[in-house]
Design a protein around this motif. Structure first.
Motif, mmCIF file in Angstrom:
data_model
loop_
_atom_site.group_PDB
_atom_site.id
_atom_site.type_symbol
_atom_site.label_atom_id
_atom_site.label_comp_id
_atom_site.label_asym_id
_atom_site.label_seq_id
_atom_site.Cartn_x
_atom_site.Cartn_y
_atom_site.Cartn_z
ATOM 1 N N LYS A 41 0.813 -1.221 0.000
ATOM 2 C CA LYS A 41 0.000 0.000 0.000
ATOM 3 C C LYS A 41 0.851 1.277 0.000
ATOM 4 C CE LYS A 41 -4.117 -1.869 0.681
ATOM 5 N NZ LYS A 41 -5.344 -1.585 0.014
ATOM 6 N N ALA A 42 2.148 1.154 0.034
ATOM 7 C CA ALA A 42 3.013 2.334 0.121
ATOM 8 C C ALA A 42 2.845 3.247 -1.091
ATOM 9 C CB ALA A 42 4.474 1.914 0.278
ATOM 10 N N GLY A 43 2.767 2.663 -2.277
ATOM 11 C CA GLY A 43 2.604 3.477 -3.479
ATOM 12 C C GLY A 43 1.292 4.222 -3.492
ATOM 13 N N LEU A 44 0.234 3.564 -3.034
ATOM 14 C CA LEU A 44 -1.072 4.205 -2.965
ATOM 15 C C LEU A 44 -1.067 5.352 -1.953
ATOM 16 C CD1 LEU A 44 -4.016 4.067 -3.942
ATOM 17 C CD2 LEU A 44 -4.452 2.533 -2.015
ATOM 18 N N ALA A 45 -0.417 5.148 -0.821
ATOM 19 C CA ALA A 45 -0.331 6.198 0.192
ATOM 20 C C ALA A 45 0.454 7.391 -0.323
ATOM 21 C CB ALA A 45 0.321 5.656 1.461
ATOM 22 N N VAL A 46 1.552 7.122 -1.011
ATOM 23 C CA VAL A 46 2.357 8.217 -1.573
ATOM 24 C C VAL A 46 1.540 8.999 -2.599
ATOM 25 C CG1 VAL A 46 4.353 8.733 -3.037
ATOM 26 C CG2 VAL A 46 4.588 7.174 -1.128
ATOM 27 N N TRP A 47 0.792 8.287 -3.447
ATOM 28 C CA TRP A 47 -0.015 8.959 -4.462
ATOM 29 C C TRP A 47 -1.082 9.846 -3.815
ATOM 30 C CZ3 TRP A 47 -0.363 11.149 -8.766
ATOM 31 C CH2 TRP A 47 -1.573 11.396 -9.387
ATOM 32 N N GLY A 48 -1.774 9.331 -2.800
ATOM 33 C CA GLY A 48 -2.822 10.110 -2.141
ATOM 34 C C GLY A 48 -2.286 11.332 -1.430
ATOM 35 N N VAL A 49 -1.222 11.148 -0.687
ATOM 36 C CA VAL A 49 -0.647 12.270 0.054
ATOM 37 C C VAL A 49 -0.016 13.283 -0.899
ATOM 38 C CG1 VAL A 49 1.129 12.909 1.723
ATOM 39 C CG2 VAL A 49 -0.331 10.957 2.156
ATOM 40 N N SER A 50 0.616 12.812 -1.951
ATOM 41 C CA SER A 50 1.236 13.755 -2.882
ATOM 42 C C SER A 50 0.177 14.576 -3.609
ATOM 43 C CB SER A 50 2.130 13.031 -3.879
ATOM 44 O OG SER A 50 1.369 12.209 -4.733
ATOM 45 N N LYS A 51 -0.980 13.989 -3.923
ATOM 46 C CA LYS A 51 -2.068 14.764 -4.544
ATOM 47 C C LYS A 51 -2.551 15.860 -3.604
ATOM 48 C CE LYS A 51 -5.312 11.939 -5.554
ATOM 49 N NZ LYS A 51 -6.536 11.332 -6.062
ATOM 50 N N LEU A 52 -2.737 15.511 -2.334
ATOM 51 C CA LEU A 52 -3.204 16.508 -1.372
ATOM 52 C C LEU A 52 -2.174 17.607 -1.145
ATOM 53 C CD1 LEU A 52 -4.934 14.232 1.251
ATOM 54 C CD2 LEU A 52 -6.013 15.758 -0.389
#
Length: 103
Positions: A41-52
């Protein structure tokens, strides 16, 4: 006629860029926890946080670019100062909502 080249990096800009270091610290800590618990899930977390984070950054700079320097919240006093802070918060919130709609 002489053209003055603007200075791209100065002390005021460095202070503006470093203003969000607590947010970066929270991101690093939560990402480390996600990485330990579920590395997939690390890639998904990075994508979500980077969008925000990207959306908030764009919203902040959109406010700074759209309004004159004398209309910025830290310069004003009284009711206009509160109004300017609310204006900036609304612009940043709108940018975050728009960024959250990115798939």
């Amino acid at each position: 006629m002489r053209f003055k080249i603007p200075q791209l990096f100065n002390a005021e800009r460095a202070q503006d860029l470093a203003r969000c270091w607590p947010l970066l610290l929270v991101f690093v800590a939560t990402f480390a926890i996600v990485l330990l618990l579920n590395p997939a899930k690390a890639g998904l977390a990075v994508w979500g946080v980077s969008k925000l984070a990207m959306s908030a950054y764009i919203g902040y700079w959109a406010d700074r670019l759209c309004f004159r320097p004398e209309d910025r919240p830290h310069v004003l006093e009284g009711v206009s100062k509160g109004t300017a802070w609310k204006r900036r918060a609304i612009i940043v919130a709108a940018a975050i909502v728009a960024g959250a709609l990115i798939p």
